[in-house]
Design a protein around this motif. Structure first.
Motif, PDB file in Angstrom:
ATOM      1  N   UNK A 169      -0.968  17.780   2.269  1.00 33.03           N
ATOM      2  CA  UNK A 169      -0.192  16.861   3.089  1.00 33.03           C
ATOM      3  C   UNK A 169      -0.867  15.496   3.193  1.00 33.03           C
ATOM      4  N   UNK A 170      -0.025  14.483   3.257  1.00 35.11           N
ATOM      5  CA  UNK A 170      -0.479  13.115   3.475  1.00 35.11           C
ATOM      6  C   UNK A 170       0.039  12.704   4.855  1.00 35.11           C
ATOM      7  N   UNK A 171      -0.871  12.301   5.734  1.00 36.63           N
ATOM      8  CA  UNK A 171      -0.503  12.032   7.115  1.00 36.63           C
ATOM      9  C   UNK A 171      -0.406  10.544   7.417  1.00 36.63           C
ATOM     10  N   UNK A 172       0.491  10.207   8.344  1.00 36.05           N
ATOM     11  CA  UNK A 172       0.492   8.906   8.943  1.00 36.05           C
ATOM     12  C   UNK A 172      -0.626   8.819   9.971  1.00 36.05           C
ATOM     13  N   UNK A 232       1.871  12.298  17.964  1.00 34.50           N
ATOM     14  CA  UNK A 232       2.823  12.827  17.012  1.00 34.50           C
ATOM     15  C   UNK A 232       2.506  12.265  15.631  1.00 34.50           C
ATOM     16  N   UNK A 233       2.361  13.174  14.681  1.00 32.86           N
ATOM     17  CA  UNK A 233       2.026  12.777  13.313  1.00 32.86           C
ATOM     18  C   UNK A 233       3.159  13.099  12.366  1.00 32.86           C
ATOM     19  N   UNK A 239       0.845  -1.192   0.000  1.00 24.16           N
ATOM     20  CA  UNK A 239       0.000   0.000   0.000  1.00 24.16           C
ATOM     21  C   UNK A 239       0.880   1.242   0.000  1.00 24.16           C
ATOM     22  N   UNK A 240       0.494   2.235  -0.812  1.00 23.31           N
ATOM     23  CA  UNK A 240       1.218   3.501  -0.789  1.00 23.31           C
ATOM     24  C   UNK A 240       0.719   4.306   0.384  1.00 23.31           C
ATOM     25  N   UNK A 241       1.649   4.802   1.196  1.00 27.64           N
ATOM     26  CA  UNK A 241       1.190   5.452   2.417  1.00 27.64           C
ATOM     27  C   UNK A 241       2.356   6.088   3.161  1.00 27.64           C
ATOM     28  N   UNK A 242       1.962   6.802   4.211  1.00 27.50           N
ATOM     29  CA  UNK A 242       2.909   7.287   5.207  1.00 27.50           C
ATOM     30  C   UNK A 242       2.703   6.401   6.431  1.00 27.50           C
ATOM     31  N   UNK A 264      -4.800  12.874   9.619  1.00 31.86           N
ATOM     32  CA  UNK A 264      -5.655  13.774   8.849  1.00 31.86           C
ATOM     33  C   UNK A 264      -5.659  13.362   7.382  1.00 31.86           C
ATOM     34  N   UNK A 265      -6.805  13.550   6.765  1.00 36.10           N
ATOM     35  CA  UNK A 265      -6.966  13.244   5.339  1.00 36.10           C
ATOM     36  C   UNK A 265      -7.397  14.517   4.628  1.00 36.10           C
TER      37      UNK A 265
END
Lengths: 114, 110
Positions: A103-106, A89-90, A1-4, B43-44
């Motif tokens: 922004x793409x968040x974890x 913490x993100x 999966x593409x992700x943080x 967040x998304x």
């Protein structure tokens, strides 16, 4: 999966300890961030790196040290943990640095300091 | 310093109703973004509206921007239980820093 992705999801530790949170993104983005969310949901930027170079360093105690070994990774090391460090913490990433970027968040690391 | 401030802080409505959240900011902007955060998650990104746009739609979302009043609103039409989340607006401070408000906690009651 593409992700943080960031690890661990939960971190419970004693005051005075040193801990690290790891973050990796496989989106091919150049820029990564650390944000801190307090108990009132207020989200505050801590650091930003662009292609391994530090570009934003907010007023954060120097007990917090980010490290970016490559542009896909941004880790956060915290020395001498204090009660006030308890928060979520993100990690986040964006394709580039700039005002137009989203922004793409974890999914966050919940840190509890006892 | 905090740039965007959402209003109300909490909103509870019945499923099927429309939900409106507002965001005010202090300095001039190039764009304003809205994000959603489900409980225990990150967040998304939902939608970005540029400073020269007045309204933007995405599915059941409608965002407006009034730069003269330094405010934006997010409207969710025909709300569903799955819309229960916190909603944040974000604006850019300086050249690179995306700054978030404290969010509106939206609860959709079945």
């Amino acid at each position: 999966d593409t992700a943080v992705s960031q690890t661990p999801k939960y971190l419970v530790t004693q005051m005075g300890n040193d801990k690290s949170i790891k973050c990796e993104q496989n989106l091919g983005h150049d820029t990564m961030y650390w944000y801190k969310q307090d108990s009132k949901k207020f989200l505050k930027i801590m650091f930003s790196y662009n292609n391994k170079e530090l570009i934003i360093n907010e007023t954060v105690p120097n007990r917090f040290s980010p490290k970016s070994p490559d542009k896909a990774h941004l880790n956060l090391h915290i020395n001498s943990l204090e009660l006030g460090d308890s928060a979520v913490y993100f990690c986040a990433s964006s394709p580039r640095t700039g005002w137009q970027e989203k922004l793409f968040f974890g999914s966050g690391t919940q840190l509890s300091v006892l | 310093s905090q740039q965007g401030e959402e209003d109300p802080q909490a909103l509870s409505i019945q499923e099927g109703e429309n939900a409106t959240m507002n965001c005010s900011y202090k300095t001039s902007i190039n764009n304003l973004q809205w994000y959603r955060q489900n409980s225990g998650r990150g967040l998304v990104h939902l939608i970005l509206i540029r400073s020269n746009e007045r309204e933007k739609h995405s599915g059941r979302l409608r965002v407006t921007l009034d730069t003269s009043k330094k405010s934006s609103s997010l409207l969710i039409t025909a709300s569903r239980a799955a819309d229960t989340a916190s909603y944040f607006c974000a604006t850019v401070q300086g050249a690179q820093k995306l700054v978030f408000g404290q969010g509106t906690r939206l609860t959709i009651n079945p």
